[in-house]
Design an enzyme around this catalytic site. Structure first.
Site, PDB file in Angstrom:
ATOM      1  N   ARG A 201      10.923 -10.190   3.158  1.00  0.00           N
ATOM      2  CA  ARG A 201      10.800  -9.045   2.236  1.00  0.00           C
ATOM      3  C   ARG A 201      11.952  -8.035   2.407  1.00  0.00           C
ATOM      4  O   ARG A 201      11.728  -6.819   2.387  1.00  0.00           O
ATOM      5  CB  ARG A 201       9.454  -8.323   2.413  1.00  0.00           C
ATOM      6  CG  ARG A 201       8.254  -9.207   2.274  1.00  0.00           C
ATOM      7  CD  ARG A 201       8.115  -9.801   0.876  1.00  0.00           C
ATOM      8  NE  ARG A 201       7.029 -10.755   0.846  1.00  0.00           N
ATOM      9  CZ  ARG A 201       7.186 -12.087   0.977  1.00  0.00           C
ATOM     10  NH1 ARG A 201       8.376 -12.635   1.086  1.00  0.00           N
ATOM     11  NH2 ARG A 201       6.147 -12.885   0.968  1.00  0.00           N
ATOM     12  N   SER A 251      -0.170  -7.879  -1.814  1.00  0.00           N
ATOM     13  CA  SER A 251      -0.472  -7.609  -0.402  1.00  0.00           C
ATOM     14  C   SER A 251      -0.034  -6.194  -0.079  1.00  0.00           C
ATOM     15  O   SER A 251       1.140  -5.848  -0.257  1.00  0.00           O
ATOM     16  CB  SER A 251       0.293  -8.576   0.508  1.00  0.00           C
ATOM     17  OG  SER A 251      -0.097  -9.884   0.217  1.00  0.00           O
ATOM     18  N   GLU A 321       3.640  -2.903   2.665  1.00  0.00           N
ATOM     19  CA  GLU A 321       4.614  -3.742   1.958  1.00  0.00           C
ATOM     20  C   GLU A 321       4.881  -3.116   0.591  1.00  0.00           C
ATOM     21  O   GLU A 321       5.989  -3.144   0.077  1.00  0.00           O
ATOM     22  CB  GLU A 321       4.074  -5.162   1.772  1.00  0.00           C
ATOM     23  CG  GLU A 321       5.017  -6.020   0.946  1.00  0.00           C
ATOM     24  CD  GLU A 321       4.697  -7.509   0.986  1.00  0.00           C
ATOM     25  OE1 GLU A 321       4.233  -8.003   2.029  1.00  0.00           O
ATOM     26  OE2 GLU A 321       4.912  -8.161  -0.049  1.00  0.00           O
TER      27      GLU A 321
HETATM   28  C1  LIG Z   1      -1.468  -9.933  -7.708  1.00  0.00           C
HETATM   29  C2  LIG Z   1      -0.144  -9.854  -6.996  1.00  0.00           C
HETATM   30  C3  LIG Z   1       0.300 -10.904  -6.212  1.00  0.00           C
HETATM   31  C4  LIG Z   1       1.539 -10.843  -5.558  1.00  0.00           C
HETATM   32  N1  LIG Z   1       1.937 -11.909  -4.814  1.00  0.00           N
HETATM   33  C5  LIG Z   1       3.140 -11.880  -4.201  1.00  0.00           C
HETATM   34  C6  LIG Z   1       3.593 -12.998  -3.432  1.00  0.00           C
HETATM   35  O1  LIG Z   1       2.944 -14.028  -3.347  1.00  0.00           O
HETATM   36  N2  LIG Z   1       4.812 -12.897  -2.835  1.00  0.00           N
HETATM   37  C7  LIG Z   1       5.584 -11.779  -2.932  1.00  0.00           C
HETATM   38  O2  LIG Z   1       6.689 -11.756  -2.379  1.00  0.00           O
HETATM   39  N3  LIG Z   1       5.174 -10.705  -3.627  1.00  0.00           N
HETATM   40  C8  LIG Z   1       3.980 -10.728  -4.272  1.00  0.00           C
HETATM   41  N4  LIG Z   1       3.562  -9.638  -5.001  1.00  0.00           N
HETATM   42  C9  LIG Z   1       4.396  -8.400  -5.022  1.00  0.00           C
HETATM   43  C10 LIG Z   1       5.424  -8.336  -6.166  1.00  0.00           C
HETATM   44  O3  LIG Z   1       5.025  -9.119  -7.276  1.00  0.00           O
HETATM   45  C11 LIG Z   1       6.807  -8.794  -5.713  1.00  0.00           C
HETATM   46  O4  LIG Z   1       7.269  -8.005  -4.645  1.00  0.00           O
HETATM   47  C12 LIG Z   1       7.855  -8.761  -6.835  1.00  0.00           C
HETATM   48  O5  LIG Z   1       9.041  -9.357  -6.359  1.00  0.00           O
HETATM   49  C13 LIG Z   1       8.169  -7.350  -7.340  1.00  0.00           C
HETATM   50  O6  LIG Z   1       8.942  -7.484  -8.534  1.00  0.00           O
HETATM   51  P1  LIG Z   1       8.875  -6.375  -9.676  1.00  0.00           P
HETATM   52  O7  LIG Z   1       9.779  -6.763 -10.776  1.00  0.00           O
HETATM   53  O8  LIG Z   1       7.469  -6.109 -10.076  1.00  0.00           O
HETATM   54  O9  LIG Z   1       9.464  -5.126  -8.897  1.00  0.00           O
HETATM   55  P2  LIG Z   1       8.977  -3.600  -8.977  1.00  0.00           P
HETATM   56  O10 LIG Z   1       7.598  -3.508  -8.406  1.00  0.00           O
HETATM   57  O11 LIG Z   1       9.208  -3.056 -10.322  1.00  0.00           O
HETATM   58  O12 LIG Z   1       9.988  -2.950  -7.941  1.00  0.00           O
HETATM   59  C14 LIG Z   1       9.892  -3.278  -6.563  1.00  0.00           C
HETATM   60  C15 LIG Z   1      11.186  -2.860  -5.862  1.00  0.00           C
HETATM   61  O13 LIG Z   1      12.254  -3.669  -6.354  1.00  0.00           O
HETATM   62  C16 LIG Z   1      13.272  -2.833  -6.919  1.00  0.00           C
HETATM   63  N5  LIG Z   1      13.814  -3.547  -8.089  1.00  0.00           N
HETATM   64  C17 LIG Z   1      13.143  -4.177  -9.084  1.00  0.00           C
HETATM   65  N6  LIG Z   1      14.018  -4.737  -9.954  1.00  0.00           N
HETATM   66  C18 LIG Z   1      15.258  -4.445  -9.495  1.00  0.00           C
HETATM   67  C19 LIG Z   1      16.588  -4.730  -9.939  1.00  0.00           C
HETATM   68  N7  LIG Z   1      16.833  -5.438 -11.060  1.00  0.00           N
HETATM   69  N8  LIG Z   1      17.624  -4.251  -9.215  1.00  0.00           N
HETATM   70  C20 LIG Z   1      17.415  -3.518  -8.093  1.00  0.00           C
HETATM   71  N9  LIG Z   1      16.195  -3.213  -7.620  1.00  0.00           N
HETATM   72  C21 LIG Z   1      15.132  -3.671  -8.314  1.00  0.00           C
HETATM   73  C22 LIG Z   1      12.579  -1.534  -7.289  1.00  0.00           C
HETATM   74  O14 LIG Z   1      13.502  -0.459  -7.322  1.00  0.00           O
HETATM   75  C23 LIG Z   1      11.570  -1.410  -6.153  1.00  0.00           C
HETATM   76  O15 LIG Z   1      12.179  -0.887  -5.013  1.00  0.00           O
HETATM   77  C24 LIG Z   1       2.344  -9.680  -5.677  1.00  0.00           C
HETATM   78  C25 LIG Z   1       1.901  -8.612  -6.482  1.00  0.00           C
HETATM   79  C26 LIG Z   1       0.688  -8.689  -7.140  1.00  0.00           C
HETATM   80  C27 LIG Z   1       0.248  -7.557  -8.021  1.00  0.00           C
END
Ligand SMILES: Cc1cc2nc3c(=O)[nH]c(=O)nc-3n(C[C@H](O)[C@H](O)[C@H](O)COP(=O)(O)OP(=O)(O)OC[C@H]3O[C@@H](n4cnc5c(N)ncnc54)[C@H](O)[C@@H]3O)c2cc1C
Length: 328
Positions: A201, A251, A321
């Site tokens: 992560r 998580s 996380e």
């Molecule tokens: C039901 C559920 C299940 C999940 N399961 C998993 C799993 O199995 N494994 C896992 O790793 N995660 C999991 N997650 C967490 C999440 O989906 C991941 O961390 C995902 O990668 C976040 O992506 P996002 O586009 O939603 O980012 P956001 O939540 O919008 O942002 C998260 C971070 O990333 C940064 N960010 C986003 N896009 C960019 C970009 N283009 N450039 C620079 N920074 C950026 C943001 O500034 C912020 O700091 C889960 C979440 C949920 C709700």
């Protein structure tokens, strides 16, 4: 900060870019929690993203990137920074058939791939806002394997690159050849897999405040039916174990070395424990869910109490996380 003036500047420098004001972040996060963002900008092309970021840098205005908001807890008071949303509107997926680009992209990865005894056969370039699910579906349609692990991670490619998102048998670092970014000075740079500093992560891009524009992924040929079967299996395991029917940010805590956060929380007797509308999921104790119109403050308080009770019970300190925005 005069946001009206800055919005005017943005629309002059990047004509036509979508700018919205006073947007409730509860609408842009999977937790469905969070106060307003002053300005949300949604670029549709690399040129627009670069234009917006450079305008912020030149004006000394702080900015943040949001993807699908699936890893965020935003304060009830919202945030002041300019929010650049890279999601559906910036989500093209290109199957690279230009041999020059493909060879170049593969070169950097060759030694690593050789160690894994995998031979990449295809490269796709994905813009940062594409959802993992869409990319996994597209790869499946093209008969390309390697991204199945991410099909149920409800975020974008940008979020996955920043966090090194992972599940089951893989994580982002296993498939990414390189990532195209904007660095903190506004320059477009390509970060090779070996320079990305990916670990659990974590990435160098996150540490340095890079904006992810897109990623080159190396995938192997496979029968689409085999890929689809694997994805269905991952999805079924997810729905069986995770509270997907309730708003959450996945998580809540990082996996402490040698332990599972969910098990520690369960052993501390916290299954179903709640503060206000926020609750430790009954189905999966590693998830805090928004059970009943929770405020960000409820979630924050619940996280703090869980940390305290787990520490008292097992001596392990849990670290969030989920990313918390707008808190002191
Ligand atoms: C039901 C559920 C299940 C999940 N399961 C998993 C799993 O199995 N494994 C896992 O790793 N995660 C999991 N997650 C967490 C999440 O989906 C991941 O961390 C995902 O990668 C976040 O992506 P996002 O586009 O939603 O980012 P956001 O939540 O919008 O942002 C998260 C971070 O990333 C940064 N960010 C986003 N896009 C960019 C970009 N283009 N450039 C620079 N920074 C950026 C943001 O500034 C912020 O700091 C889960 C979440 C949920 C709700």
């Amino acid at each position: 900060m005069n946001y009206d003036a800055f919005a005017d500047t943005l629309s002059r420098v990047v004509p036509g870019v979508s700018i919205r004001r006073h947007v409730p972040l509860a609408e842009l996060t999977t937790f469905q929690i969070g106060g307003p963002a002053n300005i949300v900008v949604e670029p549709v092309s690399q040129a627009e993203v670069v234009g917006v970021v450079r305008t912020c840098i030149a004006a000394g205005v702080s900015y943040r990137i949001i993807g699908l908001g699936s890893d965020l807890l935003v304060s009830d008071n919202g945030i002041d920074d300019v929010l650049i949303r890279l999601a559906e509107n910036f989500s093209k997926i290109t199957h690279m058939n230009n041999p020059t680009i493909r060879q170049d992209a593969l070169k950097s990865q060759r030694s690593r791939i050789a160690i894994q005894e995998k031979i990449p056969q295809h490269v796709i370039y994905v813009e940062a806002g594409a959802s993992n699910a869409t990319v996994a579906d597209a790869a499946c349609t093209w008969g390309l394997s390697g991204f199945e692990f991410a099909c149920g991670i409800p975020g974008t490619i940008g979020g996955a690159a920043i966090m090194n998102a992972g599940a089951y048998d893989g994580d982002f670092s296993n498939v990414a050849l390189k990532v195209r970014c904007i660095d903190s000075l506004g320059h477009v740079v390509e970060v090779d897999n070996s320079q990305a500093g990916w670990s659990y992560r974590h990435s160098m891009m996150d540490m340095r405040g890079h904006v992810v524009l897109g990623a080159y992924l190396a995938l192997q040929e496979e029968d689409s039916e085999v890929i689809a079967y694997k994805m269905q299996d991952f999805q079924a395991r997810r729905s069986e174990k995770q509270p997907l029917e309730m708003p959450s940010a996945g998580s809540t805590f990082k996996r402490p070395e040698g332990y599972f956060a969910g098990k520690l929380i369960q052993d501390a007797g916290l299954r179903g424990y709640s503060v206000g509308g926020a609750q430790v999921s009954e189905k999966h104790t590693g998830f805090v869910v928004n059970a009943n119109n929770a405020s960000a403050q409820d979630v924050c308080e619940l996280i703090a109490q869980v940390q305290q009770r787990v520490y008292e019970h097992s001596g392990v300190r849990l670290e969030p996380e989920v990313r918390m925005w707008g808190f002191n």
